[in-house]
Design an enzyme around this catalytic site. Sequence first.
Site, PDB file in Angstrom:
ATOM      1  N   GLU A 131     -21.802  66.147 -66.983  1.00  8.46           N
ATOM      2  CA  GLU A 131     -22.696  65.464 -65.871  1.00  8.46           C
ATOM      3  C   GLU A 131     -23.426  66.412 -65.147  1.00  8.46           C
ATOM      4  OE1 GLU A 131     -19.902  63.529 -62.925  1.00  8.46           O
ATOM      5  OE2 GLU A 131     -18.929  62.554 -64.335  1.00  8.46           O
TER       6      GLU A 131
ATOM      7  N   GLU B 155     -12.594  65.487 -64.132  1.00  7.45           N
ATOM      8  CA  GLU B 155     -12.426  66.447 -62.918  1.00  7.45           C
ATOM      9  C   GLU B 155     -11.181  66.062 -62.202  1.00  7.45           C
ATOM     10  OE1 GLU B 155     -15.792  65.624 -60.148  1.00  7.45           O
ATOM     11  OE2 GLU B 155     -17.286  66.110 -61.309  1.00  7.45           O
TER      12      GLU B 155
END
Length: 445
Positions: free
Chosen positions: A355, A167
């Site tokens: 995720e 991320e």
Amino acid sequence: MFRKGDFGKDFKWGITISAFQNEGAANEDGKSASIWDSFTSDIFNINDGNAPGETSGFYHNYKDDIKLTRDLGFGVFRFSLSWPRIIPDGKGRSNQKGIAFYNRVIDSCLEEGLEPWVTIYHWDLPQCLEEEGGWTNRGILQWFSNYVEIVTKAFGDRVKHWIVMNEPMTFVGLGYFTGYHAPGRNGIGNFLKAAHHATLCMAEGGRIVKKNVKNSEVGVALSCSYVKPANKLFFSRGAATRVEGLLNRFFIEPLLGLGYPTDIMPALNIIKSYFLPGDKERLAFDFDFIGLQYYFRVVAKFSLFPPVLFATEVPPWQRKTNLNSMGLDVYPKGVSALLDFFAHYQGIRKIFLTESGVCYPDFLRGDKINDARRKKYHQKVLKQVRKAIKRDIPVAGYFVWTLVDNFEWREGFQPRFGLVYNDFKTQKRSVKSSGRWFKDFLRGD
Ligand code: BGC
């Protein structure tokens, strides 16, 4: 409902954790401080006021947690490496005790029949590198490449799945633009410099993995959000397009060779002032897969602040919506549009949801937790994934965030995401009903 077999026999089911959030042992065996150790040493930087301490104790409990992952029926264990544990001065030689720890983790995964998936960078930059500018210093290209060389040579004989970075929008946006996360810096200049260096490092990291690891599969894990305009007005739609562009297009497009999406807003063109000759080509890399990580919906409206973006979020609590314990808008259906969006890019061959999870308050009754809402959340996302597969979207795996409750960055211990409850005082684990549901589901055909 669906069955496991509906997702295909090669579909991967995994668990994701990260070094800073799980390991603890911040000063053990030669590890130096990360920016998160420094940032959280100021208690005012943690919303619930609890220092990370041993977090969920993975450094010492790793065997049990890996076994638990296997017991719940998962086949992949995704964890991240701590750069300051492996290279305490950030740039030089490796710390053998740090390497030995990850060797033990990898070997335990293999003994339990789990595929180890390694994230090379999940936000815990060595503090000593931050003191030289961190991600805003172009020297990071050299430091990061050295780190990737070391870890791929150390673990590449057994680890075949590599995620170069987790991320970038979150750690660059919150760490260098708003200052909400470590290292707590802000401003558009810091943001764009850090973003450019992070993108270069992702691509370079991909090349190093391919060079050093035979038969490797390499990817990056990108955050994404489902974005909707507050209403049909022209200004709101414009605001939503800018927010969506920033959250969902900014990092993937240069990696695919399309350049930064400066059409989102002209100010992004400033990033070009940080280019050196050859950067345009250097930004692209042909990844084997991308990881998507989706947690919340954003409803955007026009606003003069912040300038440049001219958009803001309609606070979720002002709308009738389902909030998680971080006050974010939980909208499982959004994953469907995001999968379609990312699959439309030509260079994306395979997608993993690296995720997926939700934090709700949990209440321990005896040693039982009934977290029906968390279970439902996963089921709803999985329903969308199943439909996407039917539409031929190449989704190849679903990884739950996360195994046991851990330290949620700036929010501290309050948000609980785990399939397994953790008593942070004793490190005692109790499987929640969501975990038991996964176990039954994954045992099925
Ligand atoms: C991050 C995790 C984090 C999770 C839940 C993701 O953005 O990769 O580290 O705990 O979201 O907020």
